[in-house]
Design a protein around this motif. Structure first.
Motif, PDB file in Angstrom:
ATOM      1  N   THR A 183      53.334  38.830  26.741  1.00 35.86           N
ATOM      2  CA  THR A 183      52.581  37.717  27.322  1.00 35.86           C
ATOM      3  C   THR A 183      52.135  36.731  26.249  1.00 35.86           C
ATOM      4  O   THR A 183      52.193  35.514  26.442  1.00 35.86           O
ATOM      5  CB  THR A 183      51.370  38.254  28.098  1.00 35.86           C
ATOM      6  N   ALA A 192      51.026  46.958  32.975  1.00 34.42           N
ATOM      7  CA  ALA A 192      50.135  45.832  32.676  1.00 34.42           C
ATOM      8  C   ALA A 192      48.790  46.377  32.234  1.00 34.42           C
ATOM      9  O   ALA A 192      48.448  47.539  32.503  1.00 34.42           O
ATOM     10  CB  ALA A 192      49.961  44.930  33.903  1.00 34.42           C
ATOM     11  N   HIS A 241      55.704  41.734  36.815  1.00 31.58           N
ATOM     12  CA  HIS A 241      54.843  40.722  37.415  1.00 31.58           C
ATOM     13  C   HIS A 241      54.773  40.944  38.914  1.00 31.58           C
ATOM     14  O   HIS A 241      55.790  40.916  39.618  1.00 31.58           O
ATOM     15  CB  HIS A 241      55.351  39.324  37.065  1.00 31.58           C
ATOM     16  N   HIS A 283      47.213  40.281  38.051  1.00 32.11           N
ATOM     17  CA  HIS A 283      46.389  39.707  36.977  1.00 32.11           C
ATOM     18  C   HIS A 283      44.937  39.605  37.408  1.00 32.11           C
ATOM     19  O   HIS A 283      44.016  39.979  36.660  1.00 32.11           O
ATOM     20  CB  HIS A 283      46.934  38.326  36.590  1.00 32.11           C
TER      21      HIS A 283
END
Length: 430
Positions: A278, A317, A338, A343
């Motif tokens: 990222t 993640a 993703h 997030h």
């Protein structure tokens, strides 16, 4: 990097009993001395305040240092050691340590974490326009001095003073020392970023220009659960957050909060992969090295909450958070897969959950991001102070900062009014 002066300057005497010097590594000062200045009231966020000598300053003067009862992990000796020993913040990367040390009768009574910079990367208080304008006019903007924590946009003390000292006298010596260090290193300027408001006001009296910006922080109003927090939001925001949390955990994703002994090298390997993936897309070159994580895992494991997402037996993640006495500091996140809303779940909602469970007052979610407002994070003013040696550049920047402060204040009012919380008269529809 231009650096033609010695790393130390020992000739500065602000008073007969206070001497100043600059050191080029945090390892040159004992951890006990550094931490007695950085977090003088307590040694760790889960310890009780220690007793000590009665400060010599008046109560009005002590208010300038009134958050000393709070533990801040970012200004600890361990955190700076990890940054420097891992070669994340070092001369080669454009972060040459020049920590300012004040001594009285041989004892360390004050510290300013400070770096000689050859660029303006990794700071989160942007002065690229100032640099470009000055160099276009024939000036030399770099090197400059940064008094802050590398790569860390989190508010905290910058003039670190040992408890029981004559705080205002030492603070005055440190402020003057920064200006003298600017001259000794042939720097264009000194930038004290993400300081506390009291320090910002104090430094203005020593010729520093005042700058403001904003972040988005979440406040714990004594909530007993995440649902208790949701109940304070307008219906459409409440529904949106519930939907996002549900959708984030589809596809068999599970969330794990790792701290203490759970912070294994295997977990750090996975997180570093997320960070590099990222960070390379966001910044071009991530700042922190792999060894940084091993070092903080060894020395600061109780100060860290690593929130990780797992799917099909592997980590996909994660977000790293640091734990203060009353604040959860969200730092950076990364992912190799993703998924919609993951997030938000890992960085924002899990942080709120953690803060509620551990009765923390605040979640600081890092720099930028107006999208945080809809998720309960509201504007919070941040403060920085800037000493600029060249009088012409100082006037130009000062004029600009007056306008910028007005804009920041107005934007904060408008964004707060647009926040997700229920207004008087709103219907409560789940």
């Amino acid at each position: 990097m231009a650096d033609q002066k010695p790393d130390r300057f020992n000739s500065l005497m602000t008073s007969p009993e206070i001497s100043l010097a600059a050191i080029d590594s945090v390892s040159q000062i004992p951890a006990l001395d550094w931490d007695a200045c950085a977090n003088p009231a307590i040694g760790h966020h889960d310890e009780s305040p220690t007793s000590g000598a009665t400060p010599e300053s008046s109560s009005a003067q002590i208010s300038f240092l009134n958050s000393r009862e709070k533990y801040n992990p970012f200004i600890s000796h361990a955190f700076f050691t990890a940054l420097e020993a891992s070669n994340s913040a070092c001369r080669r990367t454009g972060w040459g340590p020049r920590h300012l040390i004040a001594r009285r009768d041989g004892a360390v009574v004050g510290v300013v974490p400070c770096y000689l910079k050859s660029h303006s990367q990794g700071e989160y208080v942007f002065d690229h326009g100032w640099a470009n304008a000055y160099e276009s006019a024939g000036g030399r903007y770099y090197p400059k001095l940064l008094a802050s924590v590398p790569f860390t946009p989190a508010t905290g003390p910058r003039l670190l003073i040992r408890a029981g000292s004559d705080e205002m006298r030492i603070a005055t010596a440190l402020a003057g020392g920064l200006v003298s260090l600017c001259d000794a290193t042939q720097s264009s300027s000194v930038h004290v970023t993400f300081a506390r408001e009291q320090e910002w006001t104090f430094l203005a009296g020593s010729g520093f220009l005042q700058r403001t910006d904003q972040q988005f922080h979440w406040r714990n109003e004594g909530y007993s659960s995440f649902e208790d927090f949701l109940a304070t939001l307008a219906s459409r925001h409440r529904k949106a957050i519930r939907r996002e949390r549900r959708d984030a955990l589809t596809n068999g994703i599970t969330i794990h909060v790792l701290t203490g002994s759970e912070l294994t090298e295997e977990a750090w390997d996975a997180f570093f992969q997320f960070y590099m993936e990222t960070g390379s897309r966001k910044w071009g070159r991530p700042y922190l090295t792999r060894s940084f994580y091993s070092l903080i895992g060894e020395s600061m494991s109780q100060d860290i909450a690593l929130i990780m997402a797992r799917r099909d037996g592997r980590w996909i993640a994660g977000a790293i958070n640091f734990i203060g006495s009353d604040t959860l500091f969200g730092r950076h996140w990364g992912a190799i897969e993703h998924h919609p809303f993951l997030h938000f779940e890992v960085c924002y909602y899990q942080a709120i959950d953690f803060a509620i469970r551990h009765r923390l007052k605040t979640v600081e979610a890092g720099a930028q991001g107006e999208h945080k407002i809809a998720r309960g994070y509201l504007p919070q003013t941040t403060y920085s102070a800037h000493y600029i040696a060249d009088s012409g550049l100082r006037r130009a920047v000062g004029d600009y900062l007056k306008r910028e402060r007005q804009y920041v204040a107005e934007a904060a009012r408008e964004l707060t009014d647009a926040g997700p919380f229920r207004k008087a008269g709103d219907s409560d529809v789940s």
